[in-house]
Design a protein around this motif. Structure first.
Motif, PDB file in Angstrom:
ATOM      1  N   ALA A 349      -6.886   8.335  25.425  1.00 27.41           N
ATOM      2  CA  ALA A 349      -6.516   7.357  26.451  1.00 27.41           C
ATOM      3  C   ALA A 349      -7.350   7.536  27.723  1.00 27.41           C
ATOM      4  CB  ALA A 349      -5.033   7.496  26.774  1.00 27.41           C
ATOM      5  N   LEU A 350      -7.584   8.775  28.122  1.00 32.00           N
ATOM      6  CA  LEU A 350      -8.380   9.043  29.326  1.00 32.00           C
ATOM      7  C   LEU A 350      -9.803   8.504  29.176  1.00 32.00           C
ATOM      8  CD1 LEU A 350      -7.262  12.697  30.153  1.00 32.00           C
ATOM      9  CD2 LEU A 350      -7.094  10.754  31.720  1.00 32.00           C
ATOM     10  N   LEU A 351     -10.402   8.737  28.029  1.00 36.80           N
ATOM     11  CA  LEU A 351     -11.780   8.293  27.830  1.00 36.80           C
ATOM     12  C   LEU A 351     -11.860   6.777  27.695  1.00 36.80           C
ATOM     13  CD1 LEU A 351     -13.205  11.093  25.525  1.00 36.80           C
ATOM     14  CD2 LEU A 351     -13.190  10.923  28.004  1.00 36.80           C
ATOM     15  N   ASP A 352     -10.813   6.182  27.175  1.00 31.09           N
ATOM     16  CA  ASP A 352     -10.747   4.723  27.135  1.00 31.09           C
ATOM     17  C   ASP A 352     -10.636   4.153  28.546  1.00 31.09           C
ATOM     18  OD1 ASP A 352      -9.117   2.060  27.045  1.00 31.09           O
ATOM     19  OD2 ASP A 352      -9.806   2.312  24.981  1.00 31.09           O
ATOM     20  N   GLU A 353      -9.768   4.751  29.351  1.00 27.65           N
ATOM     21  CA  GLU A 353      -9.585   4.295  30.734  1.00 27.65           C
ATOM     22  C   GLU A 353     -10.871   4.419  31.541  1.00 27.65           C
ATOM     23  OE1 GLU A 353      -6.418   6.755  32.122  1.00 27.65           O
ATOM     24  OE2 GLU A 353      -4.935   5.884  30.751  1.00 27.65           O
ATOM     25  N   GLU A 354     -11.639   5.460  31.265  1.00 22.80           N
ATOM     26  CA  GLU A 354     -12.889   5.696  31.985  1.00 22.80           C
ATOM     27  C   GLU A 354     -14.040   4.838  31.456  1.00 22.80           C
ATOM     28  OE1 GLU A 354     -13.668   7.550  34.575  1.00 22.80           O
ATOM     29  OE2 GLU A 354     -11.710   8.463  34.923  1.00 22.80           O
ATOM     30  N   GLY A 355     -13.804   4.139  30.344  1.00 24.00           N
ATOM     31  CA  GLY A 355     -14.875   3.346  29.746  1.00 24.00           C
ATOM     32  C   GLY A 355     -15.958   4.202  29.122  1.00 24.00           C
ATOM     33  N   VAL A 356     -15.605   5.415  28.728  1.00 26.59           N
ATOM     34  CA  VAL A 356     -16.560   6.381  28.183  1.00 26.59           C
ATOM     35  C   VAL A 356     -16.586   6.343  26.653  1.00 26.59           C
ATOM     36  CG1 VAL A 356     -16.991   8.862  27.890  1.00 26.59           C
ATOM     37  CG2 VAL A 356     -16.504   7.923  30.157  1.00 26.59           C
ATOM     38  N   ALA A 357     -15.407   6.196  26.034  1.00 26.36           N
ATOM     39  CA  ALA A 357     -15.310   6.184  24.575  1.00 26.36           C
ATOM     40  C   ALA A 357     -14.100   5.356  24.165  1.00 26.36           C
ATOM     41  CB  ALA A 357     -15.188   7.602  24.027  1.00 26.36           C
ATOM     42  N   TYR A 358     -14.341   4.407  23.299  1.00 26.80           N
ATOM     43  CA  TYR A 358     -13.261   3.551  22.822  1.00 26.80           C
ATOM     44  C   TYR A 358     -12.899   3.899  21.377  1.00 26.80           C
ATOM     45  CZ  TYR A 358     -14.547   0.646  26.852  1.00 26.80           C
ATOM     46  OH  TYR A 358     -14.832   0.191  28.111  1.00 26.80           O
TER      47      TYR A 358
END
Length: 403
Positions: A349-358
């Motif tokens: 969820a954190l990486l999704d929120e950051e736009g780093v990894a979906y």
């Protein structure tokens, strides 16, 4: 403990989904503006494009000239079930499963087709069945690369060259990433949405001469819906293998797939695709080797997938990171397991929120963890950048759990 400083460098492409997968490097919608949208798929130019997709695929994958290749509906699932429904039941079957999709084929064979003579071989997520127990006097059904467990067969040496039964291989996460031994595969299925980064809904079916002979001499006891039929009057429907598809394909998607095939040819063909996948996997292998908090779900390095990489959190390291006290070896792990699930979901969820990894959470039926696609359309540099973000997200998730 991993440092929680937020990295400054982001992956250029955050799409690490295991399907549909990232588009090829440099992809732009302008490359498919020549698609024959609004034209009948049975028109002469549309059939030519469908046949081009088939021909380029066969050349790129180095498929023998006497094998037949068709575009079929329903992605890899449709292709593989089409094969199962057509040829199984002629003799005994060995069916192998060690992750969600392979176990789905077991369910089809046991509960839907209700085959009388069937041997089921299963292994838990992260492991592989004992391939030496397979009997090639029987038909053999297996998945080359377990997309939801990150476990693949190490090679094709275990498959008998001389065999009485047919081999049915779901190769959707392996094709274009592995040099498949076609002389040991009779029916092979895959989709465009994996290693080639194509769009969904279309599958491909590769048939050996032995598979064609079975199709033309065996009639199953169950009915076959029209959308599944490969034969008519006891003969293979030849048009299917020249672009005359069973149902209506998307010409937009076909054009996109042809664009991906051209890219693969330009970078060096199958060898280049396999090398890209192997190099991408190596980025994660090197990173995991230096971390105590994460492990591969696959227990055997030789069986580690080079496309769908599944990771699990290390229980002891994570327990220590959250509480400061390592788990006692004999203590119940139930409370830790809850933390594993929550932390893994929080990382994604954190990486999704950051736009780093979906879309890097573990598959819904798999053990809690992360799943990162390393297929040929992924850039190794993006994976290197992602690993720093994984460290950061893990540290943040543990800190949140600790508060």
């Amino acid at each position: 403990m991993v440092k929680s400083n937020k990295p400054s460098m982001r992956p250029h492409n955050p799409n690490f989904s295991s399907g549909p997968c990232a588009k090829r490097p440099g992809w732009d919608g302008k490359y498919i503006q020549t698609a024959l949208c609004g034209r009948s798929h049975r028109s002469k130019p549309a059939k030519a494009r469908l046949n081009e997709a088939i021909t380029r695929t066969a050349q790129l994958l180095q498929i023998p000239p006497d094998y037949r290749l068709a575009i079929v509906p329903g992605s890899d699932t449709g292709a593989f079930e089409m094969a199962m429904w057509h040829v199984l039941g002629a003799r005994g079957v060995d069916i192998l499963g060690w992750e969600s999709f392979g176990k789905g084929w077991i369910n089809d064979a046991v509960k839907q087709l209700k085959l009388a003579d069937i041997r089921v071989m299963e292994a838990d997520y992260g492991a592989l069945v004992d391939l030496q127990q397979v009997d090639f006097a029987r038909d053999v059904v297996f998945t080359w690369n377990g997309t939801t467990s990150g476990v693949r067969v190490p090679n094709g040496d275990w498959i008998a060259k001389e065999r009485d039964g047919l081999t049915l291989c779901d190769a959707t996460s392996a094709v274009f990433a592995v040099a498949l031994p076609w002389d040991r595969l009779d029916i092979t299925s895959f989709s465009w949405q994996k290693v080639m980064g194509g769009e969904a809904a279309h599958g491909m079916l590769v048939l050996s001469p032995r598979a064609v002979a079975r199709l033309e001499t065996y009639t199953p006891s169950w009915p076959l819906p029209k959308i599944f039929r490969l034969t008519k009057g006891g003969k293979l429907i030849d048009g299917l293998f020249a672009g005359d598809t069973i149902n209506t394909p998307s010409m937009l998607v076909v054009e996109d797939y042809i664009d991906a095939l051209k890219w693969a040819e330009q970078i060096g063909g199958l060898d280049a695709l396999v090398a890209r996948c192997n190099n991408n996997l190596q980025v994660l292998v090197d990173w995991v080797a230096k971390r105590d908090w994460v492990d591969f779900l696959c227990a055997e390095p030789a069986n580690l997938s080079n496309t769908s990489v599944c990771l699990q959190l290390n229980n002891a390291a994570t327990q220590k990171a959250v509480t400061g006290v390592p788990t006692a070896p004999a203590s119940p792990a139930e409370s830790v397991a809850v933390s594993m699930t929550q932390i893994a979901k929080r990382i994604a969820a954190l990486l999704d929120e950051e736009g780093v990894a979906y879309d890097i959470g573990a598959y819904r039926d798999a053990p809690p963890g992360l799943r990162i696609w390393t297929g040929a359309t992924i850039e190794a540099d993006d994976l290197t950048k992602l690993t720093a973000w994984l460290d950061w997200a893990y540290a943040v998730a543990c800190a949140e759990m600790d508060n």
